[in-house]
Motif scaffolding. Structure first.
Motif, short mmCIF file in Angstrom:
data_model
loop_
_atom_site.label_atom_id
_atom_site.label_comp_id
_atom_site.label_asym_id
_atom_site.label_seq_id
_atom_site.Cartn_x
_atom_site.Cartn_y
_atom_site.Cartn_z
N ALA A 26 12.41 -8.80 16.76
CA ALA A 26 13.00 -7.67 16.06
C ALA A 26 12.00 -7.11 15.05
O ALA A 26 11.25 -7.84 14.42
CB ALA A 26 14.28 -8.10 15.34
N GLY A 27 11.97 -5.78 14.95
CA GLY A 27 11.09 -5.13 13.98
C GLY A 27 11.73 -5.09 12.61
O GLY A 27 12.92 -5.36 12.45
N PRO A 28 10.96 -4.73 11.59
CA PRO A 28 9.54 -4.40 11.68
C PRO A 28 8.66 -5.64 11.54
O PRO A 28 9.14 -6.71 11.17
CB PRO A 28 9.35 -3.48 10.47
N LEU A 29 7.35 -5.49 11.84
CA LEU A 29 6.35 -6.53 11.64
C LEU A 29 5.40 -6.02 10.56
O LEU A 29 4.87 -4.91 10.66
CB LEU A 29 5.60 -6.81 12.94
N THR A 30 5.20 -6.84 9.53
CA THR A 30 4.45 -6.38 8.36
C THR A 30 3.20 -7.23 8.16
O THR A 30 3.26 -8.47 8.26
CB THR A 30 5.31 -6.46 7.09
N LEU A 31 2.08 -6.57 7.90
CA LEU A 31 0.82 -7.22 7.58
C LEU A 31 0.36 -6.73 6.21
O LEU A 31 0.75 -5.66 5.75
CB LEU A 31 -0.27 -6.91 8.62
N ALA A 32 -0.50 -7.53 5.56
CA ALA A 32 -1.07 -7.14 4.27
C ALA A 32 -2.59 -7.22 4.38
O ALA A 32 -3.15 -8.21 4.87
CB ALA A 32 -0.56 -8.04 3.15
N ASP A 33 -3.26 -6.18 3.91
CA ASP A 33 -4.71 -6.10 3.96
C ASP A 33 -5.23 -5.95 2.53
O ASP A 33 -4.66 -5.21 1.73
CB ASP A 33 -5.14 -4.89 4.80
N SER A 34 -6.32 -6.68 2.21
CA SER A 34 -6.89 -6.59 0.87
C SER A 34 -8.41 -6.72 0.96
O SER A 34 -8.95 -7.19 1.96
CB SER A 34 -6.32 -7.67 -0.05
N MET A 35 -9.09 -6.29 -0.09
CA MET A 35 -10.55 -6.31 -0.16
C MET A 35 -11.00 -7.20 -1.30
O MET A 35 -10.44 -7.17 -2.39
CB MET A 35 -11.09 -4.90 -0.37
N THR A 36 -12.05 -8.04 -1.03
CA THR A 36 -12.74 -8.81 -2.06
C THR A 36 -14.13 -8.22 -2.19
O THR A 36 -14.89 -8.19 -1.21
CB THR A 36 -12.82 -10.29 -1.68
N LEU A 37 -14.49 -7.75 -3.40
CA LEU A 37 -15.69 -6.93 -3.58
C LEU A 37 -16.61 -7.51 -4.66
O LEU A 37 -16.14 -8.18 -5.59
CB LEU A 37 -15.30 -5.51 -3.97
N PRO A 38 -17.91 -7.22 -4.58
CA PRO A 38 -18.84 -7.62 -5.64
C PRO A 38 -18.55 -6.84 -6.92
O PRO A 38 -17.90 -5.79 -6.90
CB PRO A 38 -20.22 -7.25 -5.07
N THR A 39 -19.07 -7.33 -8.03
CA THR A 39 -18.90 -6.65 -9.31
C THR A 39 -19.50 -5.25 -9.26
O THR A 39 -20.61 -5.05 -8.76
CB THR A 39 -19.57 -7.46 -10.43
N GLY A 40 -18.75 -4.30 -9.77
CA GLY A 40 -19.25 -2.94 -9.83
C GLY A 40 -19.00 -2.12 -8.59
O GLY A 40 -19.29 -0.91 -8.57
N VAL A 41 -18.44 -2.72 -7.56
CA VAL A 41 -18.17 -2.01 -6.31
C VAL A 41 -16.66 -1.77 -6.21
O VAL A 41 -15.87 -2.67 -6.46
CB VAL A 41 -18.67 -2.79 -5.08
N THR A 42 -16.28 -0.56 -5.87
CA THR A 42 -14.87 -0.24 -5.65
C THR A 42 -14.68 0.23 -4.21
O THR A 42 -15.62 0.67 -3.56
CB THR A 42 -14.39 0.86 -6.61
N ALA A 43 -13.44 0.10 -3.75
CA ALA A 43 -13.12 0.49 -2.37
C ALA A 43 -11.80 1.23 -2.36
O ALA A 43 -10.93 0.99 -3.18
CB ALA A 43 -13.05 -0.74 -1.47
N GLU A 44 -11.65 2.13 -1.40
CA GLU A 44 -10.39 2.81 -1.18
C GLU A 44 -10.19 3.02 0.32
O GLU A 44 -11.14 3.22 1.06
CB GLU A 44 -10.34 4.15 -1.91
N TYR A 45 -8.91 2.90 0.72
CA TYR A 45 -8.58 3.09 2.13
C TYR A 45 -8.53 4.58 2.44
O TYR A 45 -7.94 5.36 1.68
CB TYR A 45 -7.23 2.45 2.46
N VAL A 46 -9.12 4.97 3.53
CA VAL A 46 -9.10 6.37 3.96
C VAL A 46 -7.73 6.63 4.58
O VAL A 46 -7.40 6.08 5.64
CB VAL A 46 -10.23 6.67 4.95
N GLU A 47 -6.89 7.44 3.90
CA GLU A 47 -5.47 7.55 4.23
C GLU A 47 -5.21 7.96 5.67
O GLU A 47 -4.31 7.46 6.32
CB GLU A 47 -4.79 8.53 3.27
N ASP A 48 -5.98 8.92 6.19
CA ASP A 48 -5.68 9.44 7.53
C ASP A 48 -6.42 8.68 8.63
O ASP A 48 -6.50 9.15 9.77
CB ASP A 48 -6.01 10.92 7.62
N SER A 49 -6.93 7.49 8.32
CA SER A 49 -7.72 6.76 9.32
C SER A 49 -6.89 5.76 10.11
O SER A 49 -7.37 5.21 11.10
CB SER A 49 -8.87 6.02 8.62
N LEU A 50 -5.64 5.48 9.66
CA LEU A 50 -4.83 4.44 10.31
C LEU A 50 -4.44 4.85 11.72
O LEU A 50 -3.87 5.92 11.93
CB LEU A 50 -3.58 4.16 9.47
N GLN A 51 -4.72 3.97 12.69
CA GLN A 51 -4.36 4.23 14.10
C GLN A 51 -3.81 2.95 14.71
O GLN A 51 -4.16 1.84 14.30
CB GLN A 51 -5.59 4.68 14.90
#
Length: 714
Positions: free
Chosen positions: A560-585
C-alpha cells in the motif's frame, strides 16, 4: 436641495447581497457660499487648517464681507438607502438572501450515516448527525400569511421546498427521508396538524390490535416510548416578529401642544429602522426520542427549531400528546418486526437464530486479502492476518423466504471468527440492480459459530414473484451476497500448512495457513527492498557545480502507498547545497506506469514520496533521478549523499541508509578539468596504489644514494 456630503459620505453597507446602505444627506436647505443674514454658528474656519494660526497678531485693513453659509455636520442627517424600487421598508430589507445557503452535497456530507435497515436506529442516527445545526440569522423573510412573523432560512426548508417555512416538522421529514423510511409508513409533511391528520389511519385499534400511533392526554406510560420513536408534544418555542415604531402621537390638540411638537427633535417624530423582537409562545411540536428515563418519567428528544437550532430537549411524559412507534410502523409496512434477528432467553443468551436455514443454498464463500483498494482471492494466508470474505446464497425460493417471516440465515464454518467492524451489519442489495432489498447482520450463536442473518423486505419479495414467476409464484428465486471481515479461529485451524474447511455437504475450502512471519530486524528492508545509488561526473556552470544522482529502488512485493524516502547531504565546511526543484524524475523498467512522485524539505532533509494513500506501490524497479547544486567548484573534502527508506510496513528501521561513494573535489587552476571517480569505476584505489609505488621508489632511490656516498667516503 438634498445632496450627499463629500466630507461625510459614510457608507456602512453590509454584504453586497443586501439591498440597503447608510449615507448622509444635506437637510439645511442652503447652498455652500449662499448669502445669509447670519453666519452658521457651528462653522469654525480655524478648524479647516492643519497648521496653527500665527501666534502674533497681524494688523490688516478691515474688509467688510457679506455673511455666507458654510456647511457643517449639523447640515446633514443619516439616511437608510435601499437599492430596491420605492416601497415600504420592512425587516426583509435587512436580510442577506445568500447567508447559510448550501447545496445538497454540502448538507449530505454532514448527514452521511451508515444505515442498518432498522428504521428506529437509522432515524435516530440521522437526527443525531444534525445536532448543532443553526438556522441562518441573517437570511430571513416575513411570513406571507401574517406579514409579521420572521421566518429564517434552513437546509430542511430548502430540502422540503419551502426555504423560509416553519422547520420543526420539516426537520423530522428530512430525517425520515435520509433514513430511507417510506412515506407509505410515516408521511413527510411540514406541520404538526398535517402529520397528525395523516397518521389517523395508523392510530392503534384495540379491537384489531393494529396501528402504530397512539394519542395520549398526559398519561403516556413511562415505558411506552423507545429510542427512535417519534413524539408530538406540548412545548414552548421562540417566536420572532417584525416591529416598526410608530410616529409620536400627540393627544393634546391645543396651540401650545402644536408649538411643543414643532420644537422637538425631528428624529423623535419619525419612524426608526425596522427591527425584530422575540418572545416565547406555547405550541405543539415534534421530536425524535433519543433516551428514556423510566425512573423519572422523562424523555430526551431531538427537535428542530429549539431557539433556532437542532438540539436535545428533556420532556415530562405528561407533555406527550402522540407517540409513533417506528418499530411497529416498519412491521406494518413490510410485514416483519423491526429487524430482531435472534431470540434470547431471560439471561440474554441467544436461543434461536431466526429464519430459513439457507446453508444448502450457499454456493460461494471466498477468502480474500486486501491489495490496495481491491480484494483478491487467496488460498495462502498467515494465522492472524485480517481477511475478507463474501458469501453467496443462490436461487432461494421466494415462497420459502415468505414462509419464514422473510428471514434467512447461513451458518459459517467455526474456523471463521467475524470481526465486529462496520461490516457486521448493513443493507442487503439485489444482485441484479443493486437496489436495497432488506438488511443483514452477523451474529454469534451459542454453538460458537457465526451466522449471517438476512432479512428481506416484503414488497421486494412480492415484486420478485411478480417479475420472475408469472402465474406460478413458486418459480421465483432470490440470490444474495453478504460481505464481512474475519480472522481465523486459531483453536479450529492449524498453522502448519494445509487445511480443509467444510462449508456444507457439497462445498469445502482448501486453504494453506502459515505461522506469522517474524523477520530479522536487521534484514527487514532487504526482504522487500533493494536500494542503490550512483552519481555522474560533476557539471560546472560558472561558480556552481551540479551533481546528478540516480537512485535505483527495487520493490519485491506490492504494498500500500505511499512509500517515503529521505535524502540528505553531508558537506565540507564552507560548502552549501540545494536541490534543483524541477529536476525530480521517476520512471520504471519496461515502460510500466510509474506512480506520482513529490518532494519537500522536512527537518533539513529532502522527503521524497512515491504514490499516495489508497494507491498501491507495485512490485518492480524504480529509477529516481534528481540534481543537487553546490555553491563551489573548487574545495577539499567529501560530498556525501545519504538516502534511506522511511515508514514502510516492512521495516521500522528508519535510520538505515545507503550512501554514495565519497566525492572529492581538489582545488585546481581549471575547474573544468575536474574529474571525480564514479561509483563502480576505479575509485580512489588506483590513485592510492600509484602514490604508494612512488613512495616506494623514492625510498629505494634514497637508500641507493646513501650507499653510493658511503663508498665514496671510504
Amino acid at each position: 436641495m438634498r445632496m450627499v456630503s463629500p466630507s461625510s459620505a459614510i457608507n456602512s453597507s453590509s454584504p453586497s447581497s443586501r439591498p440597503h446602505t447608510t449615507t448622509y444627506e444635506l437637510v439645511c436647505g442652503l447652498e455652500e457660499g449662499e448669502l445669509v443674514e447670519e453666519v452658521n454658528p457651528d462653522y469654525d474656519p480655524v478648524a479647516l487648517f492643519e497648521e496653527p494660526v500665527a501666534a502674533k497678531p497681524v494688523v490688516v485693513d478691515p474688509v467688510t464681507e457679506p455673511p455666507v453659509h458654510h456647511h457643517t455636520d449639523a447640515c446633514y442627517e443619516e439616511v437608510l438607502v435601499c437599492g430596491l424600487p420605492e416601497h415600504h421598508h420592512t425587516v426583509n430589507c435587512l436580510s442577506d438572501p445568500l447567508d447559510g445557503t448550501q447545496d445538497e452535497d454540502e448538507w449530505l456530507a454532514q448527514t452521511g450515516t451508515t444505515l442498518s435497515g432498522n428504521w428506529a436506529d437509522d432515524l435516530l442516527a440521522v437526527a443525531e448527525s444534525q445536532l448543532g445545526y443553526e438556522q441562518s440569522e441573517r437570511n430571513f423573510q416575513l411570513d406571507d400569511a401574517d406579514g409579521e412573523t420572521v421566518r429564517h432560512y434552513t437546509r430542511y426548508g430548502n430540502d422540503y421546498g419551502n426555504d423560509y417555512g416553519p422547520w420543526d416538522v420539516m426537520f423530522l421529514s428530512y430525517c425520515l427521508k435520509y433514513a430511507d423510511i417510506p412515506q407509505s409508513a410515516i408521511p413527510q409533511v411540514s406541520s404538526v396538524l398535517s402529520l397528525h391528520s395523516q397518521l389517523r389511519s395508523a392510530l392503534y385499534n384495540e379491537e384489531t390490535g393494529s396501528g402504530y400511533a397512539m394519542d395520549f392526554d398526559g398519561d403516556l406510560p413511562s415505558d411506552a416510548a423507545m429510542p427512535g420513536d417519534i413524539v408530538i408534544y406540548n412545548g414552548t418555542v421562540t417566536k420572532a416578529v417584525a416591529a416598526e415604531s410608530q410616529p409620536l402621537q400627540v393627544q393634546d390638540d391645543s396651540a401650545d401642544a402644536d408649538i411643543a411638537l414643532l420644537s422637538m427633535d425631528a428624529a423623535a417624530t419619525t419612524d426608526t429602522a425596522p427591527h425584530i423582537e422575540e418572545y416565547t409562545v406555547d405550541t405543539s411540536t415534534v421530536g425524535i426520542v433519543s433516551d428514556v428515563d423510566e425512573d423519572f418519567g422523562t424523555l430526551t428528544v431531538i427537535s428542530g427549531d429549539v431557539d433556532g437550532k437542532v438540539a436535545k430537549v428533556t420532556l415530562n411524559a405528561s407533555q406527550v400528546t402522540t407517540l409513533v412507534s417506528v418499530a411497529n410502523a416498519q412491521q406494518a409496512d413490510y410485514g416483519v418486526a423491526t429487524p430482531d434477528f435472534k431470540v434470547e432467553d431471560d439471561a440474554g443468551a441467544i436461543t434461536t437464530i431466526k429464519g430459513l436455514d439457507a446453508l444448502d443454498y450457499l454456493t460461494a464463500l471466498t477468502v480474500q486479502r486486501k491489495n490496495g483498494t481491491e480484494y483478491e482471492d487467496t488460498n495462502v494466508t498467515t494465522i492472524s492476518e485480517p481477511l475478507h470474505s463474501s458469501l453467496t446464497v443462490k436461487d432461494i425460493p421466494a415462497q420459502a423466504i415468505q414462509d419464514n417471516d422473510y428471514f434467512v440465515h447461513v451458518k459459517l464454518p467455526k474456523s471463521f471468527d467475524v470481526l465486529e467492524d462496520e461490516l457486521i451489519s448493513g443493507k442487503l442489495e439485489d444482485t441484479g440492480n443493486y437496489v436495497t432489498c432488506g438488511s443483514y447482520q452477523l451474529l454469534k450463536g451459542n454453538d460458537g459459530c457465526w451466522y449471517a442473518v438476512l432479512r428481506y423486505d416484503q414488497n421486494y419479495i412480492k415484486q420478485k414473484e411478480e417479475a420472475d414467476a408469472g402465474a406460478d409464484t413458486s418459480d421465483a428465486k432470490v440470490t444474495s451476497n453478504v460481505s464481512f471481515n474475519f480472522q481465523w479461529n486459531q483453536s479450529e485451524v492449524t498453522s502448519s500448512g494445509f487445511n480443509q474447511i467444510e462449508v456444507n455437504k457439497d462445498y469445502a475450502l482448501d486453504i494453506t495457513i502459515n505461522p506469522d512471519e517474524t523477520p530479522d530486524e536487521d534484514k527487514k528492508d532487504d526482504k522487500n527492498y533493494d536500494l542503490n545509488q550512483s552519481v555522474k561526473d560533476p557539471r560546472c556552470d560558472g561558480n556552481d557545480a551540479y551533481l546528478d544522482y540516480t537512485v535505483t529502488l527495487v520493490v519485491q512485493n506490492e504494498q500500500a502507498g505511499p512509500l517515503t524516502l529521505a535524502d540528505s547531504m553531508t558537506l565540507p565546511t564552507g560548502v552549501t547545497a540545494e536541490y534543483v526543484e524541477d529536476s525530480l524524475q521517476l520512471r520504471m523498467e519496461e515502460g510500466d506506469t510509474a506512480p506520482g512522485i513529490t518532494w519537500e524539505n522536512v527537518n533539513d532533509e529532502r522527503k521524497i514520496t512515491l504514490g499516495s494513500a489508497g494507491s498501491p506501490i507495485a512490485a518492480g524497479t524504480y529509477y529516481i533521478r534528481y540534481t543537487v547544486k553546490l555553491n563551489k567548484t573548487a574545495f577539499d573534502g567529501e560530498v556525501i549523499n545519504n538516502i534511506k527508506i522511511l515508514d514502510t510496513p516492512i521495516s521500522d528501521d528508519a535510520e538505515k541508509s545507503v550512501k554514495t561513494d565519497s566525492l572529492m573535489i581538489t582545488s585546481q587552476a581549471d575547474p573544468s578539468d575536474y574529474e571525480l571517480p564514479s561509483t563502480g569505476g576505479a575509485g580512489t584505489k588506483l590513485y592510492t596504489a600509484g602514490g604508494g609505488a612512488l613512495m616506494l621508489a623514492a625510498l629505494v632511490c634514497g637508500v641507493c644514494r646513501k650507499r653510493r656516498r658511503e663508498r665514496r667516503a671510504r
